[in-house]
Design a protein around this motif. Structure first.
Motif, PDB file in Angstrom:
ATOM      1  N   VAL A  25       2.849  10.166   8.190  1.00  0.00           N
ATOM      2  CA  VAL A  25       2.748  10.630   6.811  1.00  0.00           C
ATOM      3  C   VAL A  25       1.518  10.070   6.118  1.00  0.00           C
ATOM      4  O   VAL A  25       0.689  10.796   5.609  1.00  0.00           O
ATOM      5  N   ALA A  26       1.388   8.763   6.084  1.00  0.00           N
ATOM      6  CA  ALA A  26       0.379   8.136   5.243  1.00  0.00           C
ATOM      7  C   ALA A  26      -0.991   8.049   5.902  1.00  0.00           C
ATOM      8  O   ALA A  26      -1.983   7.893   5.211  1.00  0.00           O
ATOM      9  N   GLY A  27      -1.075   8.121   7.217  1.00  0.00           N
ATOM     10  CA  GLY A  27      -2.359   8.117   7.868  1.00  0.00           C
ATOM     11  C   GLY A  27      -2.676   6.810   8.551  1.00  0.00           C
ATOM     12  O   GLY A  27      -2.082   5.771   8.308  1.00  0.00           O
ATOM     13  N   GLY A  28      -3.664   6.875   9.477  1.00  0.00           N
ATOM     14  CA  GLY A  28      -4.059   5.677  10.196  1.00  0.00           C
ATOM     15  C   GLY A  28      -3.007   5.240  11.186  1.00  0.00           C
ATOM     16  O   GLY A  28      -2.282   6.047  11.763  1.00  0.00           O
ATOM     17  N   PHE A  29      -2.890   3.946  11.391  1.00  0.00           N
ATOM     18  CA  PHE A  29      -1.975   3.392  12.372  1.00  0.00           C
ATOM     19  C   PHE A  29      -0.733   2.773  11.748  1.00  0.00           C
ATOM     20  O   PHE A  29       0.056   2.155  12.446  1.00  0.00           O
ATOM     21  N   GLU A  30      -0.548   2.861  10.430  1.00  0.00           N
ATOM     22  CA  GLU A  30       0.535   2.097   9.809  1.00  0.00           C
ATOM     23  C   GLU A  30       1.089   2.793   8.579  1.00  0.00           C
ATOM     24  O   GLU A  30       0.430   3.620   7.968  1.00  0.00           O
ATOM     25  N   LYS A  31       2.316   2.431   8.237  1.00  0.00           N
ATOM     26  CA  LYS A  31       2.961   2.963   7.047  1.00  0.00           C
ATOM     27  C   LYS A  31       2.369   2.352   5.788  1.00  0.00           C
ATOM     28  O   LYS A  31       1.827   1.256   5.799  1.00  0.00           O
ATOM     29  N   ALA A  32       2.518   3.088   4.670  1.00  0.00           N
ATOM     30  CA  ALA A  32       2.065   2.563   3.383  1.00  0.00           C
ATOM     31  C   ALA A  32       2.923   1.385   2.941  1.00  0.00           C
ATOM     32  O   ALA A  32       2.456   0.485   2.246  1.00  0.00           O
ATOM     33  N   THR A  33       4.205   1.378   3.320  1.00  0.00           N
ATOM     34  CA  THR A  33       5.081   0.230   3.099  1.00  0.00           C
ATOM     35  C   THR A  33       5.781  -0.074   4.413  1.00  0.00           C
ATOM     36  O   THR A  33       5.885   0.780   5.285  1.00  0.00           O
ATOM     37  N   LEU A  34       6.285  -1.310   4.522  1.00  0.00           N
ATOM     38  CA  LEU A  34       6.919  -1.683   5.774  1.00  0.00           C
ATOM     39  C   LEU A  34       8.325  -2.200   5.546  1.00  0.00           C
ATOM     40  O   LEU A  34       9.095  -1.620   4.795  1.00  0.00           O
ATOM     41  N   TRP A  35       8.700  -3.338   6.147  1.00  0.00           N
ATOM     42  CA  TRP A  35      10.098  -3.682   6.357  1.00  0.00           C
ATOM     43  C   TRP A  35      10.713  -4.511   5.245  1.00  0.00           C
ATOM     44  O   TRP A  35      11.930  -4.638   5.187  1.00  0.00           O
ATOM     45  N   ASP A  36       9.961  -5.134   4.356  1.00  0.00           N
ATOM     46  CA  ASP A  36      10.545  -5.987   3.326  1.00  0.00           C
ATOM     47  C   ASP A  36      11.093  -5.124   2.192  1.00  0.00           C
ATOM     48  O   ASP A  36      10.356  -4.392   1.529  1.00  0.00           O
ATOM     49  N   ALA A  37      12.412  -5.197   1.951  1.00  0.00           N
ATOM     50  CA  ALA A  37      13.053  -4.305   0.981  1.00  0.00           C
ATOM     51  C   ALA A  37      12.563  -4.548  -0.440  1.00  0.00           C
ATOM     52  O   ALA A  37      12.359  -3.604  -1.212  1.00  0.00           O
ATOM     53  N   LYS A  38      12.367  -5.808  -0.812  1.00  0.00           N
ATOM     54  CA  LYS A  38      11.924  -6.111  -2.170  1.00  0.00           C
ATOM     55  C   LYS A  38      10.552  -5.520  -2.438  1.00  0.00           C
ATOM     56  O   LYS A  38      10.333  -4.801  -3.429  1.00  0.00           O
ATOM     57  N   TYR A  39       9.611  -5.794  -1.545  1.00  0.00           N
ATOM     58  CA  TYR A  39       8.242  -5.361  -1.790  1.00  0.00           C
ATOM     59  C   TYR A  39       8.022  -3.903  -1.410  1.00  0.00           C
ATOM     60  O   TYR A  39       7.079  -3.271  -1.912  1.00  0.00           O
ATOM     61  N   SER A  40       8.863  -3.341  -0.561  1.00  0.00           N
ATOM     62  CA  SER A  40       8.826  -1.891  -0.355  1.00  0.00           C
ATOM     63  C   SER A  40       9.201  -1.171  -1.642  1.00  0.00           C
ATOM     64  O   SER A  40       8.575  -0.183  -2.022  1.00  0.00           O
ATOM     65  N   ALA A  41      10.236  -1.667  -2.330  1.00  0.00           N
ATOM     66  CA  ALA A  41      10.637  -1.065  -3.597  1.00  0.00           C
ATOM     67  C   ALA A  41       9.554  -1.206  -4.649  1.00  0.00           C
ATOM     68  O   ALA A  41       9.464  -0.394  -5.584  1.00  0.00           O
ATOM     69  N   LEU A  42       8.700  -2.226  -4.519  1.00  0.00           N
ATOM     70  CA  LEU A  42       7.565  -2.425  -5.428  1.00  0.00           C
ATOM     71  C   LEU A  42       6.297  -1.777  -4.866  1.00  0.00           C
ATOM     72  O   LEU A  42       5.185  -2.193  -5.186  1.00  0.00           O
ATOM     73  N   ALA A  43       6.467  -0.742  -4.030  1.00  0.00           N
ATOM     74  CA  ALA A  43       5.356   0.038  -3.478  1.00  0.00           C
ATOM     75  C   ALA A  43       4.405  -0.808  -2.630  1.00  0.00           C
ATOM     76  O   ALA A  43       3.238  -0.464  -2.467  1.00  0.00           O
ATOM     77  N   GLY A  44       4.912  -1.902  -2.084  1.00  0.00           N
ATOM     78  CA  GLY A  44       4.080  -2.764  -1.265  1.00  0.00           C
ATOM     79  C   GLY A  44       3.096  -3.609  -2.045  1.00  0.00           C
ATOM     80  O   GLY A  44       2.237  -4.269  -1.453  1.00  0.00           O
ATOM     81  N   ALA A  45       3.193  -3.614  -3.381  1.00  0.00           N
ATOM     82  CA  ALA A  45       2.263  -4.367  -4.222  1.00  0.00           C
ATOM     83  C   ALA A  45       2.710  -5.824  -4.304  1.00  0.00           C
ATOM     84  O   ALA A  45       3.262  -6.274  -5.312  1.00  0.00           O
ATOM     85  N   ALA A  46       2.464  -6.571  -3.244  1.00  0.00           N
ATOM     86  CA  ALA A  46       2.992  -7.929  -3.113  1.00  0.00           C
ATOM     87  C   ALA A  46       1.920  -9.002  -3.110  1.00  0.00           C
ATOM     88  O   ALA A  46       2.228 -10.187  -3.179  1.00  0.00           O
ATOM     89  N   VAL A  47       0.643  -8.632  -3.034  1.00  0.00           N
ATOM     90  CA  VAL A  47      -0.408  -9.590  -2.732  1.00  0.00           C
ATOM     91  C   VAL A  47      -0.548 -10.682  -3.787  1.00  0.00           C
ATOM     92  O   VAL A  47      -1.005 -11.788  -3.490  1.00  0.00           O
ATOM     93  N   SER A  48      -0.136 -10.423  -5.026  1.00  0.00           N
ATOM     94  CA  SER A  48      -0.307 -11.417  -6.094  1.00  0.00           C
ATOM     95  C   SER A  48       0.950 -12.215  -6.399  1.00  0.00           C
ATOM     96  O   SER A  48       0.879 -13.224  -7.110  1.00  0.00           O
ATOM     97  N   SER A  49       2.113 -11.783  -5.884  1.00  0.00           N
ATOM     98  CA  SER A  49       3.366 -12.396  -6.313  1.00  0.00           C
ATOM     99  C   SER A  49       4.264 -12.893  -5.200  1.00  0.00           C
ATOM    100  O   SER A  49       5.191 -13.661  -5.449  1.00  0.00           O
ATOM    101  N   VAL A  50       4.042 -12.481  -3.959  1.00  0.00           N
ATOM    102  CA  VAL A  50       4.948 -12.841  -2.868  1.00  0.00           C
ATOM    103  C   VAL A  50       4.980 -14.360  -2.705  1.00  0.00           C
ATOM    104  O   VAL A  50       3.944 -15.011  -2.587  1.00  0.00           O
ATOM    105  N   ASN A  51       6.176 -14.929  -2.728  1.00  0.00           N
ATOM    106  CA  ASN A  51       6.316 -16.386  -2.603  1.00  0.00           C
ATOM    107  C   ASN A  51       7.507 -16.764  -1.736  1.00  0.00           C
ATOM    108  O   ASN A  51       8.155 -17.777  -1.945  1.00  0.00           O
ATOM    109  N   ASN A  52       7.785 -15.920  -0.735  1.00  0.00           N
ATOM    110  CA  ASN A  52       8.797 -16.256   0.254  1.00  0.00           C
ATOM    111  C   ASN A  52       8.195 -16.064   1.639  1.00  0.00           C
ATOM    112  O   ASN A  52       6.980 -15.896   1.774  1.00  0.00           O
TER     113      ASN A  52
END
Length: 466
Positions: A25-52
């Motif tokens: 769907v999204a192109g290339g070799f990978e999905k636009a979001t992956l396996w983490d439910a929290k950050y998938s729900a946040l559209a994968g926008a985790a780079v500034s807040s992920v702390n686990n």
């Protein structure tokens, strides 16, 4: 002529192997979001807040801001469907495939400055299948029947093992890195046809039991959050990883023009490509006690993948170059989180993804040559007095292009040695292409509480919690 057909079928199958490793769907070799439910729900926008412990993937610098040791199990069952002119002419609906993406991650705070992370998790894959596809000329007269019927399918899984280390410079800054060990498997069955002396001759090739390791790759990240903790910024760099998979190749042809239906069975073969360099950067902003906004841009340097190489020690490969001519990819992510319901967080987001594959080089096992749209939403809560986080999500991906022009040379023209004949290169089929996918990610994180460290702020605030 059957030798030319053999090479052409090899070429198409190796190309499908490489592009099949991406999200259809999204192109290339990978999905636009992956396996983490929290950050998938946040559209994968985790780079500034992920702390686990998921920071080992999204931004290893986030490990340093963890509030406790943790261990997490992730599951993101995904259903995908790719459709297009699988027989080279007619639009065909593909079978809906299933991929059980997921993994586990963990972290351990070594001291008040250093945190170690680890995990094994899916980083890409594909599941595309067209049943009972017929290529070549169909005739009731055996001598004129040059057709082949079979399944046109791709099944790819890419898994990464990561070991990370983060350092908290002060209350505001952290840096981190992840060492990556990548493993890929593939099973592919490809159908194609070629013009041989005026007849359309079908061919089938299988790449089966393919697998390979890459022993070195890194992610490097940095993260900043001010003393007010009302906003934050992060950046994550992923190095390019060369991908080489080895396995068995099989081939048969409907070439009754030269009375040859034998082909070969399970010879050794190798396909080579690369998972490209990627940079993500973004931030979040706490509007008030209940609302937080997130935004992120991800750049993937797919333009370096100009070709895909294929070789076999048992066959003299005449066409080693596969013309991909991919575009760089951008993911634009926006999301919001609401924490105004006691004990719960509600999340939602949207991703706009630019196409990797140009229309000129579209193919049924490529990601669709069009802009992709992804809608995400989910929720999270805690149980056992805050010791366990439970997150749930859902996402839907769609890309459609009703008028792909095709026509690009997936392979170069090839002269037949000793003759004036030139075999035209394989061209992309024009027509309608579309892909869709949906996933239901969920994960459970066990927080292993530790004694509060002295002299460093790993404090609790709404941005970094449920």
């Amino acid at each position: 002529m059957s030798h030319v057909l053999r090479r052409k079928a090899f070429l198409i199958s190796s190309l499908a192997l490489a592009v099949g490793a991406g999200n259809a769907v999204a192109g290339g070799f990978e999905k636009a979001t992956l396996w983490d439910a929290k950050y998938s729900a946040l559209a994968g926008a985790a780079v500034s807040s992920v702390n686990n412990s998921s920071a080992i993937f999204f931004n290893p610098a986030g490990l340093a801001f963890a509030e406790s040791n943790d261990f997490a199990l992730h599951a993101s069952p995904t259903w995908t469907q790719a459709s297009g002119p699988a027989d080279g002419e007619n639009f065909m609906k593909g079978e809906r495939g299933f991929s059980p993406a997921g993994g586990f991650t963990g972290l351990f705070q070594l001291n008040d400055r250093f945190t170690m992370g680890y995990g094994v998790y899916a980083t890409g894959g594909a599941s595309a299948s067209y049943k009972d596809v017929t290529v070549g000329n169909v005739s009731n007269i055996p001598a004129l029947d040059t057709s082949v019927t079979g399944d046109y399918s791709t099944k790819i899984q890419i898994v990464e093992a990561g070991l990370g280390l983060a350092y908290q410079i002060n209350n505001n800054w952290s840096v981190g890195g992840t060492y990556r060990l990548t493993y890929a498997t593939a099973d592919i069955n490809i159908l194609s046809e070629a013009d041989v002396l005026g007849a359309n001759v079908g061919a089938e090739v299988g790449y089966n039991d393919m697998s390979g390791w890459n022993n070195f790759g890194v992610r490097l990240g940095a993260m900043y959050r001010p003393d007010s903790e009302r906003w934050g910024w992060g950046i994550n760099f992923r190095s390019e990883v060369k991908a080489e998979v080895d396995g068995k190749a099989s081939y048969r042809t409907g070439n009754s023009v030269v009375n040859d239906r034998s082909g070969y069975d399970r010879i050794d073969a190798t396909a080579e490509t690369a998972l490209p360099m990627q940079i993500s950067t973004g931030g979040h902003y706490l509007l008030n006690d209940n609302w937080t906004l997130y935004g992120e841009i991800t750049y993937s340097e797919y333009s370096n993948n100009e070709e895909i190489a294929f070789s076999s020690k048992e066959e003299d490969v005449a066409v080693p170059r596969i013309n991909t001519n991919w575009n760089d990819q951008y993911n634009y992510r926006i999301a919001a989180e609401y924490t105004g319901i006691d004990g719960w967080s509600l999340r939602g987001g949207y991703i706009y993804t630019t196409p990797v594959v140009p229309e000129e080089y579209a193919a049924p096992t490529f990601s669709t040559a069009g802009n992709a749209h992804t809608i995400t939403f989910g929720a999270g809560t805690t149980v056992m007095n805050g010791r366990v986080d439970l997150d749930f999500g859902a996402e839907y991906n769609l890309v459609k292009n009703k008028d792909v022009k095709g026509g690009g040379n997936l392979t170069d023209d090839k002269p037949v040695p000793g003759t004036p004949i030139v075999i035209p290169g394989t061209k992309s089929a024009p027509g309608k292409y579309e892909s869709n996918a949906y996933a239901i990610p969920c994960h459970c994180t066990l927080q292993i509480l530790i004694v509060e460290s002295v002299g460093i702020n790993r404090g609790y605030n709404p941005v970094y919690t449920h």
